[in-house]
Write a protein that holds these residues in place. Structure first.
Motif, PDB file in Angstrom:
ATOM      1  N   VAL A   5      52.787  36.474  27.117  1.00 28.53           N
ATOM      2  CA  VAL A   5      54.140  36.884  27.457  1.00 28.53           C
ATOM      3  C   VAL A   5      54.910  37.014  26.148  1.00 28.53           C
ATOM      4  CG1 VAL A   5      56.249  36.274  28.686  1.00 28.53           C
ATOM      5  CG2 VAL A   5      54.028  35.701  29.663  1.00 28.53           C
ATOM      6  N   VAL A   6      55.509  38.173  25.938  1.00 31.68           N
ATOM      7  CA  VAL A   6      56.244  38.435  24.703  1.00 31.68           C
ATOM      8  C   VAL A   6      57.722  38.216  24.975  1.00 31.68           C
ATOM      9  CG1 VAL A   6      56.748  40.122  22.911  1.00 31.68           C
ATOM     10  CG2 VAL A   6      54.507  40.116  24.017  1.00 31.68           C
ATOM     11  N   ALA A   9      63.787  37.716  20.526  1.00 33.89           N
ATOM     12  CA  ALA A   9      64.943  36.904  20.131  1.00 33.89           C
ATOM     13  C   ALA A   9      66.230  37.520  20.641  1.00 33.89           C
ATOM     14  CB  ALA A   9      64.982  36.765  18.617  1.00 33.89           C
ATOM     15  N   PRO A  10      67.291  36.709  20.695  1.00 36.66           N
ATOM     16  CA  PRO A  10      68.592  37.248  21.115  1.00 36.66           C
ATOM     17  C   PRO A  10      69.050  38.370  20.195  1.00 36.66           C
ATOM     18  CG  PRO A  10      68.660  34.852  20.978  1.00 36.66           C
ATOM     19  CD  PRO A  10      67.344  35.290  20.421  1.00 36.66           C
ATOM     20  N   GLU A  11      70.103  39.019  20.576  1.00 41.98           N
ATOM     21  CA  GLU A  11      70.642  40.163  19.839  1.00 41.98           C
ATOM     22  C   GLU A  11      70.724  39.876  18.345  1.00 41.98           C
ATOM     23  OE1 GLU A  11      71.235  43.089  21.226  1.00 41.98           O
ATOM     24  OE2 GLU A  11      70.683  42.282  23.165  1.00 41.98           O
ATOM     25  N   GLY A  12      70.270  40.805  17.558  1.00 43.22           N
ATOM     26  CA  GLY A  12      70.334  40.677  16.106  1.00 43.22           C
ATOM     27  C   GLY A  12      69.098  40.045  15.484  1.00 43.22           C
ATOM     28  N   GLY A  13      68.189  39.535  16.286  1.00 39.13           N
ATOM     29  CA  GLY A  13      66.988  38.918  15.746  1.00 39.13           C
ATOM     30  C   GLY A  13      65.792  39.832  15.907  1.00 39.13           C
ATOM     31  N   ASP A  14      64.925  39.846  14.897  1.00 40.98           N
ATOM     32  CA  ASP A  14      63.734  40.698  14.949  1.00 40.98           C
ATOM     33  C   ASP A  14      62.476  39.918  15.271  1.00 40.98           C
ATOM     34  OD1 ASP A  14      65.174  42.948  14.382  1.00 40.98           O
ATOM     35  OD2 ASP A  14      64.876  42.800  12.221  1.00 40.98           O
ATOM     36  N   GLU A  15      62.598  38.635  15.550  1.00 44.05           N
ATOM     37  CA  GLU A  15      61.407  37.840  15.794  1.00 44.05           C
ATOM     38  C   GLU A  15      61.029  37.872  17.266  1.00 44.05           C
ATOM     39  OE1 GLU A  15      62.102  33.528  15.443  1.00 44.05           O
ATOM     40  OE2 GLU A  15      64.131  34.133  14.903  1.00 44.05           O
ATOM     41  N   ALA A  16      59.788  37.513  17.535  1.00 49.04           N
ATOM     42  CA  ALA A  16      59.285  37.466  18.904  1.00 49.04           C
ATOM     43  C   ALA A  16      58.381  36.248  19.048  1.00 49.04           C
ATOM     44  CB  ALA A  16      58.523  38.738  19.241  1.00 49.04           C
ATOM     45  N   ALA A  17      58.325  35.721  20.250  1.00 53.23           N
ATOM     46  CA  ALA A  17      57.446  34.592  20.556  1.00 53.23           C
ATOM     47  C   ALA A  17      56.352  35.104  21.487  1.00 53.23           C
ATOM     48  CB  ALA A  17      58.228  33.472  21.210  1.00 53.23           C
ATOM     49  N   TYR A  18      55.120  34.710  21.205  1.00 56.17           N
ATOM     50  CA  TYR A  18      53.965  35.121  22.002  1.00 56.17           C
ATOM     51  C   TYR A  18      53.415  33.875  22.683  1.00 56.17           C
ATOM     52  CZ  TYR A  18      54.467  39.178  19.072  1.00 56.17           C
ATOM     53  OH  TYR A  18      54.976  40.269  18.422  1.00 56.17           O
ATOM     54  N   ILE A  19      53.553  33.811  23.990  1.00 45.90           N
ATOM     55  CA  ILE A  19      53.178  32.624  24.751  1.00 45.90           C
ATOM     56  C   ILE A  19      51.976  32.974  25.614  1.00 45.90           C
ATOM     57  CG2 ILE A  19      53.951  30.926  26.422  1.00 45.90           C
ATOM     58  CD1 ILE A  19      56.821  31.616  25.414  1.00 45.90           C
ATOM     59  N   ARG A  96      64.931  37.150  25.656  1.00 44.85           N
ATOM     60  CA  ARG A  96      64.634  37.971  26.821  1.00 44.85           C
ATOM     61  C   ARG A  96      63.164  38.347  26.819  1.00 44.85           C
ATOM     62  NH1 ARG A  96      64.523  43.393  25.466  1.00 44.85           N
ATOM     63  NH2 ARG A  96      65.298  43.823  23.389  1.00 44.85           N
ATOM     64  N   GLU A  97      62.646  38.560  28.012  1.00 42.97           N
ATOM     65  CA  GLU A  97      61.227  38.878  28.165  1.00 42.97           C
ATOM     66  C   GLU A  97      61.005  40.367  27.908  1.00 42.97           C
ATOM     67  OE1 GLU A  97      57.809  38.510  31.591  1.00 42.97           O
ATOM     68  OE2 GLU A  97      59.607  37.282  31.717  1.00 42.97           O
ATOM     69  N   TRP A  98      60.117  40.666  26.959  1.00 43.71           N
ATOM     70  CA  TRP A  98      59.788  42.048  26.646  1.00 43.71           C
ATOM     71  C   TRP A  98      58.718  42.566  27.597  1.00 43.71           C
ATOM     72  CZ3 TRP A  98      55.220  44.354  25.049  1.00 43.71           C
ATOM     73  CH2 TRP A  98      55.327  45.680  24.615  1.00 43.71           C
ATOM     74  N   GLY A  99      57.717  41.747  27.855  1.00 43.46           N
ATOM     75  CA  GLY A  99      56.621  42.151  28.729  1.00 43.46           C
ATOM     76  C   GLY A  99      55.402  41.282  28.510  1.00 43.46           C
ATOM     77  N   VAL A 100      54.275  41.751  29.012  1.00 40.60           N
ATOM     78  CA  VAL A 100      53.011  41.032  28.921  1.00 40.60           C
ATOM     79  C   VAL A 100      52.005  41.900  28.189  1.00 40.60           C
ATOM     80  CG1 VAL A 100      51.143  39.975  30.245  1.00 40.60           C
ATOM     81  CG2 VAL A 100      53.479  39.813  31.071  1.00 40.60           C
ATOM     82  N   VAL A 101      51.247  41.266  27.279  1.00 38.63           N
ATOM     83  CA  VAL A 101      50.239  41.967  26.492  1.00 38.63           C
ATOM     84  C   VAL A 101      48.907  41.258  26.713  1.00 38.63           C
ATOM     85  CG1 VAL A 101      49.508  42.565  24.164  1.00 38.63           C
ATOM     86  CG2 VAL A 101      51.913  42.655  24.753  1.00 38.63           C
ATOM     87  N   THR A 111      49.856  42.474  17.210  1.00 40.74           N
ATOM     88  CA  THR A 111      49.551  43.854  16.811  1.00 40.74           C
ATOM     89  C   THR A 111      49.788  44.827  17.960  1.00 40.74           C
ATOM     90  OG1 THR A 111      47.897  43.030  15.264  1.00 40.74           O
ATOM     91  CG2 THR A 111      47.759  45.351  15.868  1.00 40.74           C
ATOM     92  N   LYS A 112      49.327  44.445  19.157  1.00 34.68           N
ATOM     93  CA  LYS A 112      49.523  45.324  20.309  1.00 34.68           C
ATOM     94  C   LYS A 112      51.001  45.464  20.660  1.00 34.68           C
ATOM     95  CE  LYS A 112      45.070  44.949  22.545  1.00 34.68           C
ATOM     96  NZ  LYS A 112      44.367  44.626  23.795  1.00 34.68           N
ATOM     97  N   HIS A 113      51.745  44.407  20.480  1.00 32.82           N
ATOM     98  CA  HIS A 113      53.187  44.476  20.774  1.00 32.82           C
ATOM     99  C   HIS A 113      53.909  45.378  19.780  1.00 32.82           C
ATOM    100  CE1 HIS A 113      57.304  42.606  20.103  1.00 32.82           C
ATOM    101  NE2 HIS A 113      57.420  43.265  21.227  1.00 32.82           N
ATOM    102  N   LEU A 114      53.584  45.246  18.510  1.00 34.21           N
ATOM    103  CA  LEU A 114      54.292  46.004  17.489  1.00 34.21           C
ATOM    104  C   LEU A 114      53.859  47.461  17.401  1.00 34.21           C
ATOM    105  CD1 LEU A 114      54.440  43.347  14.644  1.00 34.21           C
ATOM    106  CD2 LEU A 114      56.260  44.041  16.190  1.00 34.21           C
ATOM    107  N   PHE A 115      52.562  47.732  17.595  1.00 36.43           N
ATOM    108  CA  PHE A 115      52.044  49.086  17.377  1.00 36.43           C
ATOM    109  C   PHE A 115      51.532  49.754  18.639  1.00 36.43           C
ATOM    110  CE2 PHE A 115      51.346  46.823  13.316  1.00 36.43           C
ATOM    111  CZ  PHE A 115      52.246  47.550  12.565  1.00 36.43           C
ATOM    112  N   GLY A 116      51.761  49.201  19.793  1.00 37.61           N
ATOM    113  CA  GLY A 116      51.248  49.788  21.024  1.00 37.61           C
ATOM    114  C   GLY A 116      49.857  49.270  21.299  1.00 37.61           C
ATOM    115  N   ASP A 117      49.255  49.725  22.393  1.00 42.27           N
ATOM    116  CA  ASP A 117      47.945  49.218  22.787  1.00 42.27           C
ATOM    117  C   ASP A 117      46.862  49.519  21.775  1.00 42.27           C
ATOM    118  OD1 ASP A 117      48.094  49.434  26.398  1.00 42.27           O
ATOM    119  OD2 ASP A 117      48.563  47.816  25.012  1.00 42.27           O
TER     120      ASP A 117
END
Length: 157
Positions: A5-6, A9-19, A96-101, A111-117
């Motif tokens: 689950v990707v 971060a809140p508005e203004g943040g470029d980070e992401a958490a991969y759970i 916020r939840e971006w989606g599932v990879v 890698t899949k999140h940043l550059f597509g599948d």
């Protein structure tokens, strides 16, 4: 292959958490420590308190055989629900939840999140499928009347 689950971060943040979704073995072995490690302070305190109450309940009421099994249920719950607890804590912090990879490991998920599948899918030109044209409905044969379940009323027209 695991599902991640990707969370962005809140508005203004470029980070992401991969759970990683699934059973977490270390959360099963040491629930309060695992929860505290992931900064789930409230959940860690609740897990510690529940395990302490169950342990003392076993010694006070004479259920010394049942207390470890009840603590094992708490550990099993935390091991199974660890990803959901982390996602809920991140949502409370404004993520916020971006989606599932689907990926083999965290690096592959990133890698899949940043550059597509895959690179091949990114280079393809995707043509949308044509929409089917609506077909007129065929007229119904036979009398229509009120029906109950699979059978119509006898003699009703």
């Amino acid at each position: 292959m695991a599902s991640f689950v990707v969370m962005e971060a809140p508005e203004g943040g470029d980070e992401a958490a991969y759970i990683r979704d699934g059973f977490h073995f270390f959360a099963f072995l040491l629930p309060p420590i695992w929860l505290a490690w992931h900064r789930l302070w409230i959940e860690a305190l609740v897990a510690f308190a529940v395990m302490a109450v169950l342990g003392s309940l076993g010694s006070v009421s004479g259920l010394s055989e049942a207390a470890p099994l009840l603590s094992l249920l708490v550990s099993l719950y935390v091991g199974l629900e660890a990803p959901a607890l982390r996602i809920a804590a991140l949502r409370r912090r404004g993520w916020r939840e971006w989606g599932v990879v689907d990926a083999y490991n965290r690096d592959d998920a990133e890698t899949k999140h940043l550059f597509g599948d895959s690179v091949e899918q990114a280079e393809e030109t995707r043509v949308p499928a044509p929409m089917p044209e609506p077909q007129p409905l065929a007229p119904r044969a036979g009398p229509s009347g009120p029906a109950l379940g699979l059978f119509s009323y006898p003699g009703a027209r």
